[in-house]
Design a protein around this motif. Structure first.
Motif, PDB file in Angstrom:
ATOM      1  N   GLU A 132      37.111  44.370  68.275  1.00 51.14           N
ATOM      2  CA  GLU A 132      35.701  44.784  68.207  1.00 51.14           C
ATOM      3  C   GLU A 132      34.993  44.365  66.913  1.00 51.14           C
ATOM      4  OE1 GLU A 132      35.509  45.107  71.615  1.00 51.14           O
ATOM      5  OE2 GLU A 132      33.743  46.207  70.969  1.00 51.14           O
ATOM      6  N   VAL A 133      35.523  43.336  66.260  1.00 52.71           N
ATOM      7  CA  VAL A 133      34.837  42.770  65.091  1.00 52.71           C
ATOM      8  C   VAL A 133      34.552  41.302  65.411  1.00 52.71           C
ATOM      9  CG1 VAL A 133      34.936  42.348  62.605  1.00 52.71           C
ATOM     10  CG2 VAL A 133      36.133  44.326  63.579  1.00 52.71           C
ATOM     11  N   ILE A 134      33.331  40.861  65.042  1.00 55.11           N
ATOM     12  CA  ILE A 134      32.919  39.490  65.349  1.00 55.11           C
ATOM     13  C   ILE A 134      33.139  38.589  64.124  1.00 55.11           C
ATOM     14  CG2 ILE A 134      30.983  38.026  66.078  1.00 55.11           C
ATOM     15  CD1 ILE A 134      29.730  40.650  67.235  1.00 55.11           C
ATOM     16  N   TYR A 135      33.779  37.435  64.342  1.00 52.76           N
ATOM     17  CA  TYR A 135      33.976  36.459  63.270  1.00 52.76           C
ATOM     18  C   TYR A 135      33.436  35.105  63.720  1.00 52.76           C
ATOM     19  CZ  TYR A 135      37.384  39.924  61.659  1.00 52.76           C
ATOM     20  OH  TYR A 135      37.991  41.078  61.246  1.00 52.76           O
ATOM     21  N   ASP A 136      32.990  34.314  62.752  1.00 52.21           N
ATOM     22  CA  ASP A 136      32.454  32.994  63.032  1.00 52.21           C
ATOM     23  C   ASP A 136      33.579  31.967  62.980  1.00 52.21           C
ATOM     24  OD1 ASP A 136      30.986  30.676  63.210  1.00 52.21           O
ATOM     25  OD2 ASP A 136      29.384  31.396  61.898  1.00 52.21           O
ATOM     26  N   LEU A 137      33.846  31.285  64.094  1.00 48.73           N
ATOM     27  CA  LEU A 137      34.935  30.302  64.103  1.00 48.73           C
ATOM     28  C   LEU A 137      34.485  28.948  63.550  1.00 48.73           C
ATOM     29  CD1 LEU A 137      36.646  31.074  67.557  1.00 48.73           C
ATOM     30  CD2 LEU A 137      37.513  31.622  65.267  1.00 48.73           C
ATOM     31  N   GLU A 170      33.019  28.816  60.632  1.00 45.35           N
ATOM     32  CA  GLU A 170      33.079  28.996  59.172  1.00 45.35           C
ATOM     33  C   GLU A 170      34.534  29.110  58.746  1.00 45.35           C
ATOM     34  OE1 GLU A 170      30.799  28.878  56.982  1.00 45.35           O
ATOM     35  OE2 GLU A 170      28.907  29.268  58.025  1.00 45.35           O
ATOM     36  N   LYS A 171      34.829  28.556  57.591  1.00 43.37           N
ATOM     37  CA  LYS A 171      36.200  28.522  57.108  1.00 43.37           C
ATOM     38  C   LYS A 171      36.792  29.936  56.981  1.00 43.37           C
ATOM     39  CE  LYS A 171      38.430  25.153  54.149  1.00 43.37           C
ATOM     40  NZ  LYS A 171      38.004  24.246  53.075  1.00 43.37           N
ATOM     41  N   SER A 172      36.147  30.786  56.217  1.00 46.04           N
ATOM     42  CA  SER A 172      36.653  32.154  56.130  1.00 46.04           C
ATOM     43  C   SER A 172      35.478  33.105  56.313  1.00 46.04           C
ATOM     44  CB  SER A 172      37.366  32.400  54.801  1.00 46.04           C
ATOM     45  OG  SER A 172      36.638  31.808  53.759  1.00 46.04           O
ATOM     46  N   SER A 173      35.234  33.387  57.576  1.00 52.65           N
ATOM     47  CA  SER A 173      34.059  34.186  57.920  1.00 52.65           C
ATOM     48  C   SER A 173      34.352  35.672  57.738  1.00 52.65           C
ATOM     49  CB  SER A 173      33.680  33.883  59.370  1.00 52.65           C
ATOM     50  OG  SER A 173      33.196  35.031  60.021  1.00 52.65           O
ATOM     51  N   GLY A 174      33.386  36.398  57.194  1.00 55.68           N
ATOM     52  CA  GLY A 174      33.490  37.852  57.162  1.00 55.68           C
ATOM     53  C   GLY A 174      33.067  38.378  58.520  1.00 55.68           C
ATOM     54  N   SER A 175      33.055  39.702  58.683  1.00 56.36           N
ATOM     55  CA  SER A 175      32.653  40.232  59.969  1.00 56.36           C
ATOM     56  C   SER A 175      31.135  40.133  60.123  1.00 56.36           C
ATOM     57  CB  SER A 175      33.110  41.683  60.092  1.00 56.36           C
ATOM     58  OG  SER A 175      32.432  42.469  59.152  1.00 56.36           O
ATOM     59  N   LEU A 176      30.698  39.886  61.355  1.00 58.16           N
ATOM     60  CA  LEU A 176      29.264  39.728  61.627  1.00 58.16           C
ATOM     61  C   LEU A 176      28.776  40.877  62.510  1.00 58.16           C
ATOM     62  CD1 LEU A 176      29.235  35.904  62.460  1.00 58.16           C
ATOM     63  CD2 LEU A 176      28.672  36.977  60.280  1.00 58.16           C
ATOM     64  N   GLU A 177      27.501  41.202  62.375  1.00 57.72           N
ATOM     65  CA  GLU A 177      26.932  42.329  63.133  1.00 57.72           C
ATOM     66  C   GLU A 177      26.003  41.847  64.245  1.00 57.72           C
ATOM     67  OE1 GLU A 177      27.787  45.455  62.816  1.00 57.72           O
ATOM     68  OE2 GLU A 177      29.145  44.962  61.162  1.00 57.72           O
ATOM     69  N   LEU A 178      25.880  42.674  65.271  1.00 58.81           N
ATOM     70  CA  LEU A 178      24.922  42.396  66.332  1.00 58.81           C
ATOM     71  C   LEU A 178      23.585  43.041  65.996  1.00 58.81           C
ATOM     72  CD1 LEU A 178      27.068  43.038  69.529  1.00 58.81           C
ATOM     73  CD2 LEU A 178      26.087  40.871  68.806  1.00 58.81           C
ATOM     74  N   ARG A 179      22.497  42.320  66.263  1.00 57.48           N
ATOM     75  CA  ARG A 179      21.157  42.887  66.061  1.00 57.48           C
ATOM     76  C   ARG A 179      20.336  42.692  67.325  1.00 57.48           C
ATOM     77  NH1 ARG A 179      20.570  41.202  60.465  1.00 57.48           N
ATOM     78  NH2 ARG A 179      21.938  42.695  59.421  1.00 57.48           N
ATOM     79  N   GLY A 182      16.388  38.820  72.005  1.00 54.39           N
ATOM     80  CA  GLY A 182      17.351  39.767  72.565  1.00 54.39           C
ATOM     81  C   GLY A 182      18.457  40.065  71.562  1.00 54.39           C
ATOM     82  N   ILE A 183      19.694  40.161  72.077  1.00 46.71           N
ATOM     83  CA  ILE A 183      20.808  40.488  71.183  1.00 46.71           C
ATOM     84  C   ILE A 183      21.297  39.226  70.469  1.00 46.71           C
ATOM     85  CG2 ILE A 183      23.196  41.324  71.119  1.00 46.71           C
ATOM     86  CD1 ILE A 183      22.311  43.082  73.608  1.00 46.71           C
ATOM     87  N   VAL A 184      21.317  39.288  69.145  1.00 48.76           N
ATOM     88  CA  VAL A 184      21.781  38.131  68.380  1.00 48.76           C
ATOM     89  C   VAL A 184      22.885  38.553  67.408  1.00 48.76           C
ATOM     90  CG1 VAL A 184      19.594  36.858  68.482  1.00 48.76           C
ATOM     91  CG2 VAL A 184      20.000  38.443  66.591  1.00 48.76           C
ATOM     92  N   VAL A 185      23.747  37.606  67.071  1.00 46.37           N
ATOM     93  CA  VAL A 185      24.774  37.855  66.068  1.00 46.37           C
ATOM     94  C   VAL A 185      24.193  37.398  64.732  1.00 46.37           C
ATOM     95  CG1 VAL A 185      27.147  37.390  65.342  1.00 46.37           C
ATOM     96  CG2 VAL A 185      26.556  37.387  67.779  1.00 46.37           C
ATOM     97  N   ASN A 224      39.151  22.711  68.301  1.00 40.49           N
ATOM     98  CA  ASN A 224      40.517  22.869  67.811  1.00 40.49           C
ATOM     99  C   ASN A 224      40.537  23.461  66.408  1.00 40.49           C
ATOM    100  OD1 ASN A 224      41.932  22.101  70.089  1.00 40.49           O
ATOM    101  ND2 ASN A 224      41.793  19.926  69.597  1.00 40.49           N
ATOM    102  N   LEU A 225      39.597  23.012  65.587  1.00 39.25           N
ATOM    103  CA  LEU A 225      39.494  23.569  64.231  1.00 39.25           C
ATOM    104  C   LEU A 225      39.147  25.057  64.317  1.00 39.25           C
ATOM    105  CD1 LEU A 225      39.479  22.877  61.181  1.00 39.25           C
ATOM    106  CD2 LEU A 225      37.004  22.531  61.376  1.00 39.25           C
ATOM    107  N   GLY A 226      38.158  25.377  65.156  1.00 36.67           N
ATOM    108  CA  GLY A 226      37.763  26.774  65.349  1.00 36.67           C
ATOM    109  C   GLY A 226      38.930  27.609  65.852  1.00 36.67           C
ATOM    110  N   ASN A 227      39.678  27.072  66.817  1.00 34.85           N
ATOM    111  CA  ASN A 227      40.812  27.810  67.381  1.00 34.85           C
ATOM    112  C   ASN A 227      41.899  28.057  66.361  1.00 34.85           C
ATOM    113  OD1 ASN A 227      39.732  28.196  69.861  1.00 34.85           O
ATOM    114  ND2 ASN A 227      40.795  26.501  70.851  1.00 34.85           N
ATOM    115  N   SER A 228      42.053  27.126  65.423  1.00 34.00           N
ATOM    116  CA  SER A 228      43.078  27.325  64.388  1.00 34.00           C
ATOM    117  C   SER A 228      42.707  28.503  63.492  1.00 34.00           C
ATOM    118  CB  SER A 228      43.259  26.050  63.562  1.00 34.00           C
ATOM    119  OG  SER A 228      42.116  25.841  62.758  1.00 34.00           O
ATOM    120  N   ARG A 229      41.448  28.912  63.546  1.00 35.68           N
ATOM    121  CA  ARG A 229      41.005  30.063  62.745  1.00 35.68           C
ATOM    122  C   ARG A 229      41.099  31.377  63.503  1.00 35.68           C
ATOM    123  NH1 ARG A 229      35.854  26.621  61.095  1.00 35.68           N
ATOM    124  NH2 ARG A 229      36.765  25.446  59.403  1.00 35.68           N
ATOM    125  N   ARG A 230      41.452  31.315  64.782  1.00 34.84           N
ATOM    126  CA  ARG A 230      41.517  32.561  65.552  1.00 34.84           C
ATOM    127  C   ARG A 230      42.628  33.453  65.026  1.00 34.84           C
ATOM    128  NH1 ARG A 230      41.070  31.388  71.939  1.00 34.84           N
ATOM    129  NH2 ARG A 230      41.023  33.659  72.028  1.00 34.84           N
TER     130      ARG A 230
END
Ligand code: ADP
Ligand code: MG
Length: 344
Positions: free
Chosen positions: A155-160, A162-171, A177-180, A199-205
């Motif tokens: 239940e926390v959103i991260y940007d794949l 971005e190299k080291s993304s912090g948690s992102l909020e929904l607004r 409408g609903i945006v991250v 593939n780069l994004g997936n390596s950050r999952r």
């Protein structure tokens, strides 16, 4: 101004099943073992729904009928051509669509969505078609294609992207409408680099250290492709926006575990709120298709809030349920097929 196009009001849901090959000797981290596994899944293109109903009580085999079924020899392109290609032109016309892969860990969700160089997945093929359609467009409209790639983990959103993304909020944004908030959105000019980017994004999952093969089994990855079409002639300055969300879901074993014990939705390491909430939304959409408008509970999780536009209104939704033919995966397979069957 952003204008909602077309008038059709209900969401259409297509359910497909894709069965992976029993073993793939070439891939190192295959959870389906080459030895000691029998195939327990049969795909029969000739069985009709009527026939299934008639024989259902006479055999121990479980039988299901879906909009489409793809066997172990099929390619991602087969799935794409039968289930996805027709919805892509809608996206370029300003409609929304959602495609998601549902199945247990190791059943081929990421393979279906991302794929390989030799067998590009639905995310890659969709983007190729979008650029083809734009290239062939005869109008003088201007197009802009952007992509974002995010993950929902516990239940926390991260940007794949971005190299080291912090948690992102929904607004809630009055116009969009609903945006991250703060999610990176990149302009894309061709489909060429997308596989690398994914593939780069997936390596950050987020991966799970406790289970060797359960890489990213608890996280949902959402690729969102937005096509903005600025009309040049009649409707000067009007912009149509079509969004395509392609979702590589967390392993469905989490949802079925909780369902089978009848546990209620609550926070906890083992319970994937987003997956359960999506299941509830899909069930509601299935009912809507049969009985007309029903309440769809989007608000219960981060994932369903993010996907709301692509699951409501005049959107097209495609669910690809991925399964393995192996006997060792029998229970997962039955759970996935039951789930997919209920969604119809
Ligand atoms: P999931 O994302 O559902 O956990 P994966 O897509 O990672 O599963 O698949 C697990 C393994 O099986 C990977 O090594 C993948 O390459 C392989 N695999 C899955 N589906 C196929 C397929 N249709 N053809 C070839 N290999 C596949
Ligand atoms: Mg995966």
């Amino acid at each position: 101004t952003i204008r909602a196009p077309a008038k059709k009001q209900t969401t259409t849901l297509t359910v497909a099943v894709k069965c992976r090959p029993l073993s793939q000797r070439a891939c190192g981290r295959d959870i389906v073992r080459v030895k000691n596994n029998k195939e327990v899944v049969v795909l029969d293109p000739d069985l009709s729904k009527d026939y299934l109903d008639r024989i259902q009580n006479r055999t121990k085999e479980k039988k299901y009928c879906f909009d489409h079924a793809f066997g172990p020899q099929s390619t991602n392109l087969d799935t794409y051509q039968k289930c996805i290609s027709t919805i892509i032109s809608g996206v370029v016309q300003g409609l929304n669509a959602t495609v998601f892969a549902y199945g247990s860990t190791g059943s081929g969700k990421t393979y279906t969505m991302v794929g390989t160089q030799h067998d590009p997945g639905l995310m890659v093929l969709s983007l190729h078609t979008i650029f083809d359609l734009i290239r062939r467009d005869k109008s003088s409209d201007e197009f802009e294609v952007t992509c974002s790639y995010l993950e929902v983990y516990n239940e926390v959103i991260y940007d794949l992207l971005e190299k080291s993304s912090g948690s992102l909020e929904l607004r809630e944004d009055p116009e969009h409408g609903i945006v991250v908030a703060g999610l990176r959105c990149i302009k894309v000019h061709s489909a060429d680099k997308i596989l690398e980017l994914l593939n780069l994004g997936n390596s950050r999952r987020k991966t799970e250290s406790t289970e060797a093969n359960a890489t990213s089994s608890r996280s949902h990855a959402v690729l969102e492709i937005t096509v903005r079409r600025k009309q040049r002639n009649k409707y000067k300055n009007q912009v149509m926006r079509g969004k395509l969300a392609l979702v590589d879901l967390a392993g469905s074993e989490r949802a079925s575990e909780t369902n089978s014990t009848g546990q209620k939705l609550r926070d906890g390491a083992n319970i994937n709120r987003s997956l359960l909430a999506l299941a509830n939304c899909i069930n509601a959409l299935g009912k809507q298709q049969k009985r007309g408008l029903v309440y769809v509970p989007y608000r219960n999780s981060k994932l369903t809030r993010i996907l709301k536009d692509g699951l409501s209104g005049n959107s097209q939704t495609v669910m690809v349920a991925t399964i393995s033919p192996a006997d060792s995966q029998y229970h997962h397979t039955v759970n996935t097929l039951k789930y997919a069957d209920r969604a119809k």
